[in-house]
Design a protein around this motif. Structure first.
Motif, PDB file in Angstrom:
ATOM      1  N   LYS A 176      28.702  23.823 -31.837  1.00 23.23           N
ATOM      2  CA  LYS A 176      29.399  24.137 -33.084  1.00 23.23           C
ATOM      3  C   LYS A 176      30.409  23.047 -33.427  1.00 23.23           C
ATOM      4  O   LYS A 176      30.498  22.602 -34.587  1.00 23.23           O
ATOM      5  CB  LYS A 176      30.111  25.482 -32.952  1.00 23.23           C
ATOM      6  CG  LYS A 176      30.924  25.871 -34.180  1.00 23.23           C
ATOM      7  CD  LYS A 176      31.694  27.157 -33.951  1.00 23.23           C
ATOM      8  CE  LYS A 176      32.584  27.468 -35.143  1.00 23.23           C
ATOM      9  NZ  LYS A 176      33.385  28.692 -34.915  1.00 23.23           N
ATOM     10  N   THR A 179      28.534  19.978 -34.558  1.00 22.40           N
ATOM     11  CA  THR A 179      28.032  20.161 -35.921  1.00 22.40           C
ATOM     12  C   THR A 179      29.158  20.048 -36.933  1.00 22.40           C
ATOM     13  O   THR A 179      29.007  19.429 -37.997  1.00 22.40           O
ATOM     14  CB  THR A 179      27.341  21.527 -36.052  1.00 22.40           C
ATOM     15  OG1 THR A 179      26.290  21.622 -35.074  1.00 22.40           O
ATOM     16  CG2 THR A 179      26.752  21.715 -37.440  1.00 22.40           C
ATOM     17  N   GLN A 180      30.316  20.638 -36.596  1.00 22.84           N
ATOM     18  CA  GLN A 180      31.470  20.540 -37.486  1.00 22.84           C
ATOM     19  C   GLN A 180      31.915  19.086 -37.628  1.00 22.84           C
ATOM     20  O   GLN A 180      32.297  18.651 -38.729  1.00 22.84           O
ATOM     21  CB  GLN A 180      32.621  21.395 -36.940  1.00 22.84           C
ATOM     22  CG  GLN A 180      33.813  21.510 -37.857  1.00 22.84           C
ATOM     23  CD  GLN A 180      33.476  22.220 -39.155  1.00 22.84           C
ATOM     24  OE1 GLN A 180      32.679  23.160 -39.164  1.00 22.84           O
ATOM     25  NE2 GLN A 180      34.081  21.781 -40.248  1.00 22.84           N
ATOM     26  N   GLU A 184      32.117  16.890 -41.016  1.00 23.23           N
ATOM     27  CA  GLU A 184      33.288  16.123 -41.445  1.00 23.23           C
ATOM     28  C   GLU A 184      32.920  14.667 -41.729  1.00 23.23           C
ATOM     29  O   GLU A 184      33.376  14.084 -42.720  1.00 23.23           O
ATOM     30  CB  GLU A 184      34.370  16.203 -40.366  1.00 23.23           C
ATOM     31  CG  GLU A 184      34.964  17.600 -40.211  1.00 23.23           C
ATOM     32  CD  GLU A 184      35.930  17.688 -39.046  1.00 23.23           C
ATOM     33  OE1 GLU A 184      36.075  16.659 -38.338  1.00 23.23           O
ATOM     34  OE2 GLU A 184      36.533  18.756 -38.851  1.00 23.23           O
TER      35      GLU A 184
END
Length: 253
Positions: A176, A179-180, A184
């Protein structure tokens, strides 16, 4: 003679009776009447070996274990181990681990869970510990090396089972976060492209305005140039005409 014979026969009968009584007193005791000294000796032998003292029930023969108990897993605690665990093996191991006489033989980690096999050489005692985040959860104390190894393997396998969800959560958290991070980075790239596009559009507008002004100036200059050329031609014709009039009547050579 008859009186003497009767006396002898009576004496012989008395001796036979006395002998039969002695023989009856020398017979062995029944199985359910074992001397107390034997039980005491068994208890002392059990204490010297570190195993719990086991006394046979009066008149009861040793019975074989049922198949379900004989094949029970190594993780099943004996009554003695369960009693020791309830008596505070965790606290005992916590006290002993602060010293230097306890040897760590094996340790397995899975996530925040772990299992250790520790050995106290002075008493030939094994401690098998299951812990989480360096905090003891279960501690089994035994003098049986084989059983200690079996319990350690069971605890080590249990740490793997307990840590499955924790490891899965850790991986999902990392995925996660990764992926974040990609989101960004992609957003930053999009913002840069958007900024470049805005600058390009602004510059394009400036260039278009400049092009229009330049084109207008070029058109004006072209008109001025054409007018000047026309004026020049008119003046040249005028000069030629004046020159002809001034030189009128004169030979050309």
């Amino acid at each position: 003679m008859s009186d003497k014979w009767r006396v002898r026969r009576t004496a012989l009968a008395c001796l036979m009776v006395i002998g039969g009584m002695g023989t009856g007193c020398a017979q062995p005791l029944p199985a359910n009447m074992k001397p107390a000294a034997a039980s005491t000796a068994n208890a002392g032998a059990a204490q010297s070996t570190g195993a719990p003292a086991v006394q046979d029930a009066p008149g009861a023969a040793a019975q074989p274990l049922p198949a379900s108990q004989a094949n029970a897993g190594a993780s099943a605690l004996t009554p003695d181990e369960a009693k020791q665990n309830a008596a505070g093996n965790v606290a005992e191991l916590q006290r002993m681990i602060r010293g230097s006489e306890l040897n760590e033989l094996r340790t397995t980690y899975n996530g925040t869970y772990g299992a250790s096999l520790l050995f106290y050489g002075k008493e030939m005692t094994y401690y098998v510990a299951l812990f989480q985040n360096k905090t003891f959860w279960r501690v089994i104390k035994t003098v049986d090396e084989t059983r200690a190894e079996a319990i350690y393997r069971d605890f080590a396998a249990k740490t793997g089972q307990l840590a499955e969800v924790e490891i899965r959560r850790t991986r999902l958290e990392a995925q996660k976060a990764y992926t974040q991070h990609l989101i960004e980075l992609t957003q930053e790239h999009a913002d840069r492209l958007q900024a470049d596009l805005a600058v390009a559009r602004q510059q394009q507008a400036v260039v278009a305005n400049q092009q229009k002004q330049t084109s207008d100036q070029a058109n004006a200059l072209q008109a001025e140039k054409t007018a000047a050329q026309n004026q020049l031609r008119d003046m040249q014709r005028q000069v030629t005409e004046l020159q002809r009039q001034v030189e009128g009547g004169l030979p050309t050579r």
